[in-house]
Design a protein around this motif. Sequence first.
Motif, PDB file in Angstrom:
ATOM      1  N   GLN A  58      30.732  44.227  15.311  1.00  0.00           N
ATOM      2  CA  GLN A  58      29.993  45.479  15.486  1.00  0.00           C
ATOM      3  C   GLN A  58      28.668  45.242  16.197  1.00  0.00           C
ATOM      4  O   GLN A  58      28.303  45.964  17.127  1.00  0.00           O
ATOM      5  N   VAL A  59      27.929  44.214  15.761  1.00  0.00           N
ATOM      6  CA  VAL A  59      26.606  43.940  16.331  1.00  0.00           C
ATOM      7  C   VAL A  59      26.713  43.517  17.795  1.00  0.00           C
ATOM      8  O   VAL A  59      25.850  43.870  18.623  1.00  0.00           O
ATOM      9  N   ASN A  60      27.769  42.787  18.144  1.00  0.00           N
ATOM     10  CA  ASN A  60      27.930  42.290  19.511  1.00  0.00           C
ATOM     11  C   ASN A  60      28.569  43.288  20.459  1.00  0.00           C
ATOM     12  O   ASN A  60      28.650  43.038  21.665  1.00  0.00           O
ATOM     13  N   ASP A  61      29.010  44.412  19.941  1.00  0.00           N
ATOM     14  CA  ASP A  61      29.626  45.445  20.774  1.00  0.00           C
ATOM     15  C   ASP A  61      28.623  45.903  21.842  1.00  0.00           C
ATOM     16  O   ASP A  61      27.522  46.350  21.510  1.00  0.00           O
ATOM     17  N   LEU A 102      19.607  42.523  14.423  1.00  0.00           N
ATOM     18  CA  LEU A 102      18.689  43.538  14.931  1.00  0.00           C
ATOM     19  C   LEU A 102      19.338  44.911  14.939  1.00  0.00           C
ATOM     20  O   LEU A 102      20.436  45.098  15.477  1.00  0.00           O
ATOM     21  N   ASN A 103      18.654  45.863  14.333  1.00  0.00           N
ATOM     22  CA  ASN A 103      19.070  47.278  14.241  1.00  0.00           C
ATOM     23  C   ASN A 103      20.310  47.497  13.379  1.00  0.00           C
ATOM     24  O   ASN A 103      20.846  48.608  13.346  1.00  0.00           O
ATOM     25  N   TYR A 104      20.780  46.463  12.691  1.00  0.00           N
ATOM     26  CA  TYR A 104      21.871  46.651  11.739  1.00  0.00           C
ATOM     27  C   TYR A 104      21.258  46.835  10.355  1.00  0.00           C
ATOM     28  O   TYR A 104      20.623  45.929   9.821  1.00  0.00           O
ATOM     29  N   ARG A 105      21.388  47.996   9.814  1.00  0.00           N
ATOM     30  CA  ARG A 105      20.868  48.337   8.498  1.00  0.00           C
ATOM     31  C   ARG A 105      19.395  47.932   8.355  1.00  0.00           C
ATOM     32  O   ARG A 105      19.011  47.255   7.419  1.00  0.00           O
TER      33      ARG A 105
END
Length: 453
Positions: free
Chosen positions: A97-100, A57-60
């Motif tokens: 990155q996504v879990n940050d 979600l919301n990644y690229r």
Amino acid sequence: MKSISKYLLAFTFLLSALVTRAASILIPMDEVQKDHLKSYGIAFWVLKNGGEVDWLLNYRGGSFMSKYDKKLEDECKIRGVSYEVLAEAKVSEIVTQVNDPSVNMDLVKLEKAPRMAVYSPKVGIKPSDDAVIIVLKYAEIPFDIIYDEEILKGDLPKYDWLHLHHEDFTGQYSKNTGRGRNADRMMEDKAIQEGTAHKWGFQKVSKMKLAVAQHIRDFVAGGGFLFAMCSGADSFDIALAAANTDIVDEIYDGDGVDPNAQSKLDFTQTFAFQNFTVDTDPYSRRFSDIDVGRTRYINPTEDFFTLFDFSAKWDVIPSMLTQDHERVIKGFRGLATAFNMSKLKPGVTIMGELKSANEARYIHGEYGKGQWTFYGGHDPEGNFGGGRGGGGYRGGGGGFNGGGSAGSGGIYGNVGGSIDGSTDLSLHPNSPGYRLILNNVLFPAARKKKQKT
């Protein structure tokens, strides 16, 4: 030297095997994607074949990622979907990155392909009249077509997801009336519907449609997913609210409207709308004041709605449903174009709106154990001919204010369409409006997370 070369070669093969085993395929959903719509079909294909998909979600732009498989790579090539093969290190970097906690992203596991059903007549309506049927076929996502008889005999529990489009659940045949060019079409539809109603023991079509709507309501209450567009959204709630009265004129069902119908509406029975006023004029194309499509005066060049940004880690459901590579979506018309925000129930989540006009275009909510989404308008690319609810500027019924015949179009109508007036999605493979439909298709496949708000 030969011995060293042999060890180097063996090490290279071993390293290659480890990398291949750990690699994933990323399907980017930002501007680099050649075909956003078929990308959803790829994700569905993985699920149908027993695999899992990570929805980033919301990644690229809301990308998909799955374990590397040569068959998956080949399928991407065959369907013309852009993809990237990732080594383990890159996958770990993306997941980190996504879990940050400091970024508005999340990873949702898609685990099982939902069983899909589209509520549509078997005769009298072309598949090209339904934008969802068109996009499911284009994305190569399998589905069944069911209608009143299947629902009345109890087939809904076989499915996880149900779509409604331009149906009229009030029993007024979309208020086509029996006049002029609509006469033959209405009379054919009326004969078919009355035959089904009598077969199932209903004296009037409106009573049969109410029973169907109540079955669908119970399907959602039991954990089903409902996605409705166009008049399938507002007429559904209107029918449920009018269960204890008669809002149908005698030209449709042989008897008059209950003079006290408005006061007898029961808004506790509805999903999304309340305090609306029904329009009992048989010659008006409006069902109620829920839809503002026929009273709005917005220049087509200025008709856009904006998607809300939700917290991916806290509001997972609306975040999934609004994944897109664009946040501003061009408007499009239909028998129900846009929802009057003053008629929404408390707790309804507005996911897309034209704030200046006080209208919601894309809304979501829960009912019992299930979920529903209503999307205003008929076709996000507006290339239908007039037909039943089609055409117009971006799909509004032929011409700017509707009323065109099949294939007529009007402003923006039939640009990029096919010979029968339907939208040719090969000309719109990156449609952000159609992506919202397909978000709803994948939504039921997600591993359930407890919503935090």
